[in-house]
Design an enzyme around this catalytic site. Structure first.
Site, short mmCIF file in Angstrom:
data_model
loop_
_atom_site.label_atom_id
_atom_site.label_comp_id
_atom_site.label_asym_id
_atom_site.label_seq_id
_atom_site.Cartn_x
_atom_site.Cartn_y
_atom_site.Cartn_z
N HIS A 60 0.82 -1.21 0.00
CA HIS A 60 0.00 0.00 0.00
C HIS A 60 0.86 1.26 0.00
O HIS A 60 1.83 1.34 0.75
CB HIS A 60 -0.95 0.00 1.20
N PRO A 61 0.46 2.24 -0.81
CA PRO A 61 1.19 3.51 -0.81
C PRO A 61 0.84 4.33 0.42
O PRO A 61 -0.19 4.10 1.06
CB PRO A 61 0.66 4.20 -2.07
N1 GUN Z 1 -6.89 3.39 2.06
C1 GUN Z 1 -7.53 3.28 0.88
N2 GUN Z 1 -6.66 3.17 -0.11
C2 GUN Z 1 -5.43 3.24 0.46
C3 GUN Z 1 -4.13 3.19 -0.05
O1 GUN Z 1 -3.92 3.05 -1.26
N3 GUN Z 1 -3.11 3.31 0.84
C4 GUN Z 1 -3.32 3.44 2.18
N4 GUN Z 1 -2.26 3.57 2.97
N5 GUN Z 1 -4.53 3.46 2.70
C5 GUN Z 1 -5.56 3.37 1.82
#
Ligand code: GUN
Length: 161
Positions: A60-61
């Site tokens: 996840h980014p």
């Molecule tokens: N919540 C929904 N999408 C994301 C995402 O791409 N990264 C993170 N850290 N939280 C999210």
């Protein structure tokens, strides 16, 4: 739906982790019901080993992070972050997110994950500070629970076209 179509349709439900759709395709590519699919995909993640779960969290980014500013997010993540207003941070908010992102990753070794679609910037910053105080196991479990919520919302968005 045949296995290939199933994988093509659902590969992005779990961020950068098509293995979830690939495994579910082996047992249930005929299932089309959103709730049943959400449960099967979540079970697949919950039954994966800890290393693979950690890799999923790490895929996840950051929220309001450098990838977002550079326009390098997946379409799903970009939509989610924009719906929470994270593409419109003030300079002060952006710096607050960078400080929290760094502190969180330093403490836990994975990024802060939160299903942000129905939240605003102030709520996300508040949750961020609060969760930073938790211990590793709590945050590992919380991250996976948030990822399941994100997946369910992505499945529902697919369904509503
Ligand atoms: N919540 C929904 N999408 C994301 C995402 O791409 N990264 C993170 N850290 N939280 C999210």
């Amino acid at each position: 739906m045949d296995g290939h179509d199933f994988i093509a349709r659902y590969a992005g439900i779990y961020e950068h982790s098509p293995w979830v759709a690939e495994r579910v395709a082996e047992i249930a590519s005929d299932i089309d019901d959103t709730s049943r699919l959400a449960v099967l995909m979540a079970d697949c993640v919950d039954n994966a080993d800890t290393e693979q779960q950690l890799a999923l969290i790490r895929a996840h980014p950051d929220l309001a992070g450098k990838a977002q500013v550079a326009g390098e997010l997946t379409e799903e993540s970009s939509d989610e972050q924009a719906s929470a207003g994270l593409d419109r941070c003030s300079k002060v908010e952006y710096e607050r997110f960078q400080a929290l992102n760094d502190a969180y990753k330093e403490k836990f070794g994975f990024p802060f994950v939160m299903a942000v679609r129905n939240s605003n910037r102030a709520e996300i910053l508040e949750a961020f500070s609060a969760r930073l105080k938790n211990d590793y196991d709590t945050e590992f479990e919380t991250a996976l629970a948030e990822i399941h919520t994100i997946a369910r919302l992505r499945l529902e968005a697919l369904r509503s076209g």
